[in-house]
Design a protein around this motif. Sequence first.
Motif, PDB file in Angstrom:
ATOM      1  N   ILE A 172       0.840  -1.197   0.000  1.00 18.55           N
ATOM      2  CA  ILE A 172       0.000   0.000   0.000  1.00 18.55           C
ATOM      3  C   ILE A 172       0.874   1.246   0.000  1.00 18.55           C
ATOM      4  CG2 ILE A 172      -1.646   1.306   1.436  1.00 18.55           C
ATOM      5  CD1 ILE A 172      -2.745  -1.458   2.335  1.00 18.55           C
ATOM      6  N   HIS A 173       0.471   2.234  -0.807  1.00 18.89           N
ATOM      7  CA  HIS A 173       1.191   3.514  -0.838  1.00 18.89           C
ATOM      8  C   HIS A 173       0.884   4.310   0.427  1.00 18.89           C
ATOM      9  CE1 HIS A 173       1.781   2.900  -5.247  1.00 18.89           C
ATOM     10  NE2 HIS A 173       2.879   3.559  -4.976  1.00 18.89           N
ATOM     11  N   ILE A 174       1.924   4.599   1.198  1.00 14.93           N
ATOM     12  CA  ILE A 174       1.770   5.449   2.383  1.00 14.93           C
ATOM     13  C   ILE A 174       2.846   6.524   2.307  1.00 14.93           C
ATOM     14  CG2 ILE A 174       1.892   5.545   4.901  1.00 14.93           C
ATOM     15  CD1 ILE A 174       0.824   2.650   4.915  1.00 14.93           C
ATOM     16  N   LYS A 175       2.381   7.782   2.244  1.00 18.39           N
ATOM     17  CA  LYS A 175       3.287   8.940   2.110  1.00 18.39           C
ATOM     18  C   LYS A 175       4.263   8.731   0.960  1.00 18.39           C
ATOM     19  CE  LYS A 175       2.932  10.079   7.018  1.00 18.39           C
ATOM     20  NZ  LYS A 175       3.604  10.128   8.317  1.00 18.39           N
ATOM     21  N   GLY A 176       3.723   8.234  -0.157  1.00 16.30           N
ATOM     22  CA  GLY A 176       4.528   8.102  -1.369  1.00 16.30           C
ATOM     23  C   GLY A 176       5.384   6.857  -1.461  1.00 16.30           C
ATOM     24  N   GLU A 177       5.400   6.040  -0.416  1.00 14.81           N
ATOM     25  CA  GLU A 177       6.223   4.821  -0.418  1.00 14.81           C
ATOM     26  C   GLU A 177       5.322   3.579  -0.350  1.00 14.81           C
ATOM     27  OE1 GLU A 177       9.530   4.753  -0.590  1.00 14.81           O
ATOM     28  OE2 GLU A 177       9.863   6.918  -0.440  1.00 14.81           O
ATOM     29  N   LEU A 178       5.759   2.510  -1.050  1.00 14.83           N
ATOM     30  CA  LEU A 178       5.014   1.244  -0.963  1.00 14.83           C
ATOM     31  C   LEU A 178       5.373   0.540   0.341  1.00 14.83           C
ATOM     32  CD1 LEU A 178       4.988  -0.552  -4.450  1.00 14.83           C
ATOM     33  CD2 LEU A 178       3.022   0.097  -3.064  1.00 14.83           C
ATOM     34  N   ARG A 179       4.359   0.207   1.103  1.00 10.02           N
ATOM     35  CA  ARG A 179       4.604  -0.408   2.408  1.00 10.02           C
ATOM     36  C   ARG A 179       3.752  -1.660   2.591  1.00 10.02           C
ATOM     37  NH1 ARG A 179       8.983   1.902   2.907  1.00 10.02           N
ATOM     38  NH2 ARG A 179       9.216   3.972   3.818  1.00 10.02           N
ATOM     39  N   THR A 180       4.279  -2.596   3.417  1.00  9.25           N
ATOM     40  CA  THR A 180       3.498  -3.760   3.847  1.00  9.25           C
ATOM     41  C   THR A 180       2.956  -3.440   5.227  1.00  9.25           C
ATOM     42  OG1 THR A 180       5.140  -5.125   2.723  1.00  9.25           O
ATOM     43  CG2 THR A 180       3.591  -6.259   4.166  1.00  9.25           C
ATOM     44  N   ILE A 181       1.675  -3.769   5.458  1.00  4.29           N
ATOM     45  CA  ILE A 181       1.105  -3.439   6.765  1.00  4.29           C
ATOM     46  C   ILE A 181       0.893  -4.696   7.601  1.00  4.29           C
ATOM     47  CG2 ILE A 181      -0.011  -1.342   5.926  1.00  4.29           C
ATOM     48  CD1 ILE A 181      -2.696  -2.920   6.028  1.00  4.29           C
ATOM     49  N   ASN A 182       1.062  -4.526   8.893  1.00  5.10           N
ATOM     50  CA  ASN A 182       0.826  -5.607   9.841  1.00  5.10           C
ATOM     51  C   ASN A 182      -0.204  -5.102  10.865  1.00  5.10           C
ATOM     52  OD1 ASN A 182       0.890  -7.692  11.629  1.00  5.10           O
ATOM     53  ND2 ASN A 182       3.089  -7.609  12.017  1.00  5.10           N
ATOM     54  N   PRO A 183      -1.485  -5.524  10.746  1.00  2.00           N
ATOM     55  CA  PRO A 183      -2.500  -5.028  11.676  1.00  2.00           C
ATOM     56  C   PRO A 183      -2.182  -5.474  13.102  1.00  2.00           C
ATOM     57  CG  PRO A 183      -3.497  -6.216   9.817  1.00  2.00           C
ATOM     58  CD  PRO A 183      -2.035  -6.489   9.782  1.00  2.00           C
ATOM     59  N   GLN A 184      -2.174  -4.523  14.041  1.00  2.00           N
ATOM     60  CA  GLN A 184      -1.922  -4.848  15.447  1.00  2.00           C
ATOM     61  C   GLN A 184      -3.237  -5.123  16.171  1.00  2.00           C
ATOM     62  OE1 GLN A 184       1.559  -4.862  16.624  1.00  2.00           O
ATOM     63  NE2 GLN A 184       1.504  -5.027  14.416  1.00  2.00           N
ATOM     64  N   HIS A 185      -4.189  -4.213  15.960  1.00  2.00           N
ATOM     65  CA  HIS A 185      -5.506  -4.396  16.580  1.00  2.00           C
ATOM     66  C   HIS A 185      -6.537  -3.645  15.741  1.00  2.00           C
ATOM     67  CE1 HIS A 185      -8.556  -5.098  19.573  1.00  2.00           C
ATOM     68  NE2 HIS A 185      -8.845  -3.809  19.577  1.00  2.00           N
ATOM     69  N   ILE A 186      -7.654  -4.297  15.501  1.00  3.79           N
ATOM     70  CA  ILE A 186      -8.733  -3.665  14.733  1.00  3.79           C
ATOM     71  C   ILE A 186      -9.975  -3.642  15.615  1.00  3.79           C
ATOM     72  CG2 ILE A 186     -10.143  -3.751  12.627  1.00  3.79           C
ATOM     73  CD1 ILE A 186      -7.868  -5.483  11.391  1.00  3.79           C
ATOM     74  N   GLU A 187     -10.544  -2.463  15.777  1.00 12.25           N
ATOM     75  CA  GLU A 187     -11.769  -2.338  16.574  1.00 12.25           C
ATOM     76  C   GLU A 187     -12.903  -1.885  15.656  1.00 12.25           C
ATOM     77  OE1 GLU A 187     -13.608  -0.041  20.483  1.00 12.25           O
ATOM     78  OE2 GLU A 187     -11.931   0.845  19.397  1.00 12.25           O
ATOM     79  N   PHE A 188     -13.895  -2.730  15.526  1.00 14.91           N
ATOM     80  CA  PHE A 188     -15.082  -2.425  14.722  1.00 14.91           C
ATOM     81  C   PHE A 188     -16.212  -2.098  15.699  1.00 14.91           C
ATOM     82  CE2 PHE A 188     -19.123  -3.573  12.877  1.00 14.91           C
ATOM     83  CZ  PHE A 188     -19.056  -3.100  11.577  1.00 14.91           C
ATOM     84  N   ARG A 189     -16.927  -0.998  15.430  1.00 17.05           N
ATOM     85  CA  ARG A 189     -18.014  -0.622  16.340  1.00 17.05           C
ATOM     86  C   ARG A 189     -19.295  -0.334  15.563  1.00 17.05           C
ATOM     87  NH1 ARG A 189     -17.438   4.069  18.444  1.00 17.05           N
ATOM     88  NH2 ARG A 189     -15.657   4.666  17.185  1.00 17.05           N
ATOM     89  N   LEU A 190     -20.402  -0.532  16.251  1.00 14.67           N
ATOM     90  CA  LEU A 190     -21.723  -0.163  15.717  1.00 14.67           C
ATOM     91  C   LEU A 190     -22.311   0.855  16.695  1.00 14.67           C
ATOM     92  CD1 LEU A 190     -22.893  -3.753  14.734  1.00 14.67           C
ATOM     93  CD2 LEU A 190     -22.417  -1.885  13.132  1.00 14.67           C
ATOM     94  N   PRO A 191     -21.992   2.143  16.477  1.00 14.75           N
ATOM     95  CA  PRO A 191     -22.362   3.164  17.461  1.00 14.75           C
ATOM     96  C   PRO A 191     -23.809   3.650  17.360  1.00 14.75           C
ATOM     97  CG  PRO A 191     -21.098   4.146  15.676  1.00 14.75           C
ATOM     98  CD  PRO A 191     -21.178   2.675  15.373  1.00 14.75           C
ATOM     99  N   GLY A 192     -24.545   3.189  16.328  1.00 19.49           N
ATOM    100  CA  GLY A 192     -25.905   3.693  16.113  1.00 19.49           C
ATOM    101  C   GLY A 192     -25.919   4.687  14.961  1.00 19.49           C
ATOM    102  N   ASP A 193     -27.039   5.400  14.788  1.00 16.58           N
ATOM    103  CA  ASP A 193     -27.200   6.374  13.683  1.00 16.58           C
ATOM    104  C   ASP A 193     -26.998   5.738  12.318  1.00 16.58           C
ATOM    105  OD1 ASP A 193     -27.697   8.482  15.428  1.00 16.58           O
ATOM    106  OD2 ASP A 193     -25.572   8.959  15.627  1.00 16.58           O
ATOM    107  N   GLY A 194     -27.214   4.415  12.224  1.00 22.33           N
ATOM    108  CA  GLY A 194     -27.086   3.754  10.925  1.00 22.33           C
ATOM    109  C   GLY A 194     -25.656   3.635  10.437  1.00 22.33           C
ATOM    110  N   LYS A 195     -24.677   3.812  11.341  1.00 24.13           N
ATOM    111  CA  LYS A 195     -23.271   3.836  10.918  1.00 24.13           C
ATOM    112  C   LYS A 195     -22.479   2.654  11.470  1.00 24.13           C
ATOM    113  CE  LYS A 195     -22.812   8.867  10.591  1.00 24.13           C
ATOM    114  NZ  LYS A 195     -22.106  10.042  11.135  1.00 24.13           N
ATOM    115  N   ILE A 196     -21.362   2.404  10.795  1.00 26.62           N
ATOM    116  CA  ILE A 196     -20.339   1.523  11.347  1.00 26.62           C
ATOM    117  C   ILE A 196     -19.101   2.395  11.579  1.00 26.62           C
ATOM    118  CG2 ILE A 196     -21.206  -0.472  10.060  1.00 26.62           C
ATOM    119  CD1 ILE A 196     -17.931   0.576   8.918  1.00 26.62           C
ATOM    120  N   ALA A 197     -18.257   2.001  12.515  1.00 23.54           N
ATOM    121  CA  ALA A 197     -17.026   2.756  12.758  1.00 23.54           C
ATOM    122  C   ALA A 197     -15.872   1.783  12.905  1.00 23.54           C
ATOM    123  CB  ALA A 197     -17.168   3.600  14.019  1.00 23.54           C
ATOM    124  N   LEU A 198     -14.713   2.198  12.426  1.00 15.92           N
ATOM    125  CA  LEU A 198     -13.548   1.316  12.500  1.00 15.92           C
ATOM    126  C   LEU A 198     -12.328   2.105  12.950  1.00 15.92           C
ATOM    127  CD1 LEU A 198     -12.797  -1.693  10.522  1.00 15.92           C
ATOM    128  CD2 LEU A 198     -10.982  -0.017  10.429  1.00 15.92           C
TER     129      LEU A 198
END
Length: 248
Positions: free
Chosen positions: A123-149
Amino acid sequence: MPDSPGLGEQALNKATEIGLSSQLDEVENLDVNIKTDPLKLVQGEVDAVTIQGEGLVMQKDLRMEELEMQMTSVAINPLSMAFGKIELTKPTEAKALVVLTETDINRAFNSEYVRSQLQTQKIHIKGELRTINPQHIEFRLPGDGKIALNASIKLVETGENQQVAFSAVPRISANGKTVALENVEYGESEEISPELTKAFIDETSEILNLNNFDLEGMNLQVNHLKVEVGKLTLQASAYIEKIPSASK
């Protein structure tokens, strides 16, 4: 008791429960209820089939809090019942309801499958190709018809930690099979990479893709998506060519 199922119905209920369970990674509770009378059963006619499940874990570590499916006027091969199966002589349609909780979707996001999906992308990040390693992902359903991540990731090449945060409104696509995220709003942190955000948006859509919930011989099409605090409810119609049964 006139409403108690006959022996034929009980055998079919049990065979269908075993057949459905065999397609799932985990099952907390699964109940199949087949309603008909013995005379109709001999002719291959079933009035109704109701499937109710709780805590069903599908492929990709996606868990359903609840599944309800109702079929009416089901035509089956009467000979198949001797082998404890429901063999449909013609496809049937059903109404289905699927409930996913915030916890269920979080579990899927933090599964090995999703992590490996994200780690294989450059993935391009600040102009450079990078590999990402997810540390923690928090998915939420806060209401108002939305999802949040909110995700914390490590850039493999530099060891740098970065945050991705956004909210969006999920919408069912015209074909009723996929969920697209609209009205994306970014969190307080500046967006470090549109490509990185897009990777997480795509992964969210992938987790909520309705193909994930199809069992063998069953095809779901979602008609309505309800987003509430802590849970997502999908109302769907199902096209069923075969009902999984216990293999002999």
